[in-house]
Design an enzyme around this catalytic site. Sequence first.
Site, short mmCIF file in Angstrom:
data_model
loop_
_atom_site.label_atom_id
_atom_site.label_comp_id
_atom_site.label_asym_id
_atom_site.label_seq_id
_atom_site.Cartn_x
_atom_site.Cartn_y
_atom_site.Cartn_z
N ASN A 38 0.86 -1.19 0.00
CA ASN A 38 0.00 0.00 0.00
C ASN A 38 0.90 1.23 0.00
OD1 ASN A 38 -1.85 2.03 0.49
ND2 ASN A 38 -2.07 1.55 2.67
N TRP A 39 0.92 1.92 -1.11
CA TRP A 39 1.84 3.07 -1.24
C TRP A 39 1.28 4.35 -0.62
CZ3 TRP A 39 3.79 2.41 -7.02
CH2 TRP A 39 4.73 1.37 -7.05
N LYS A 40 0.05 4.34 -0.18
CA LYS A 40 -0.56 5.54 0.41
C LYS A 40 -0.35 6.72 -0.54
CE LYS A 40 0.66 3.50 4.78
NZ LYS A 40 0.53 3.57 6.20
N HIS A 97 -9.19 0.90 5.25
CA HIS A 97 -7.83 1.05 5.80
C HIS A 97 -7.91 1.94 7.04
CE1 HIS A 97 -3.68 2.39 6.24
NE2 HIS A 97 -3.37 1.24 5.68
N GLU A 99 -6.26 4.38 8.00
CA GLU A 99 -6.19 5.84 7.75
C GLU A 99 -7.53 6.36 7.22
OE1 GLU A 99 -2.57 5.57 5.48
OE2 GLU A 99 -1.65 4.86 7.33
N GLU A 147 -4.98 -5.32 10.50
CA GLU A 147 -3.96 -4.29 10.66
C GLU A 147 -4.20 -3.52 11.96
OE1 GLU A 147 -2.03 -3.17 6.72
OE2 GLU A 147 -3.77 -1.90 6.94
N GLY A 155 2.78 2.02 10.54
CA GLY A 155 3.70 3.14 10.37
C GLY A 155 4.43 3.53 11.65
N SER A 166 3.84 -2.41 10.05
CA SER A 166 5.30 -2.39 10.18
C SER A 166 5.98 -3.70 9.76
CB SER A 166 5.70 -1.99 11.61
OG SER A 166 5.25 -0.67 11.88
N GLY A 186 5.11 1.28 4.42
CA GLY A 186 6.40 1.93 4.20
C GLY A 186 7.42 1.05 3.48
#
Length: 248
Positions: free
Chosen positions: A7-9, A93, A95, A164, A170, A210, A232
Amino acid sequence: MAVIAGNWKMHHGPEEVRGFFEKLDIFDVPASSELIIFPPAVSITTAVQAPDRDPRVMIGVQNVHWEALGAFTGETSSLMAAEAGATFALIGHSERRHVFGETDEETARKAAAIVAAGLTPVLCVGETLDERRAGAVDAVILRQLDAALDHLSKGSGRFLLAYEPVWAIGTGETATPADASAAHATLRGRLEEVLGVSKAARVPILYGGSVKPENAAELLAAPDVDGVLVGGASLKPESFAAIAAASG
Ligand code: PEP
């Protein structure tokens, strides 16, 4: 078979996407592993058309609106993402839920739209640190699953879950393999109750939070962990490839 998803966000515009696929070497990744990258929406077409993208790496959309089209400035629909070449879609997600305030009800509506557009949904669930401390892990992840499960199990049927824990995303903090397995077993149990044992066994449940090359192998070896969703550490082709290579 393991699923390794990145997931590149809000990272990697079209130019960087081309560079990523130029450098991504998946020679050491087991042939049975499934690879998915979720770029920002503006980079989906570039990712799909990147001349150096190995066709084994599938492309997904990070978020969609529940409507197919209309006056929703700034939004992307499932149908449009599919037309751009995405075949998977993330929903819920952390976020989206905790930064943008997305509710279980909105997540469920998105699940319905994603299934209707023929994309394969990946529903993310996970508890906050306070919820974990309050002993509410199972209650939270089952509530999030229950809200969308009806829609997910309609259509052609294939969908994935990603556990998650919010406190692990992160932050450099990773759930232990035992914590991940326990949450996955809870989710699998609910899938079995609702879908039956054999259909439930076919739903991959990924762990995210992570994940990096150093801890991927032990997480992927944990019972009931069918893959990983990586933020990340998926941004660099070398570390995404190293994580994917650990899926053997
Ligand atoms: C994620 O964005 O889904 C994620 C797990 O991020 P990170 O790997 O950076 O914790």
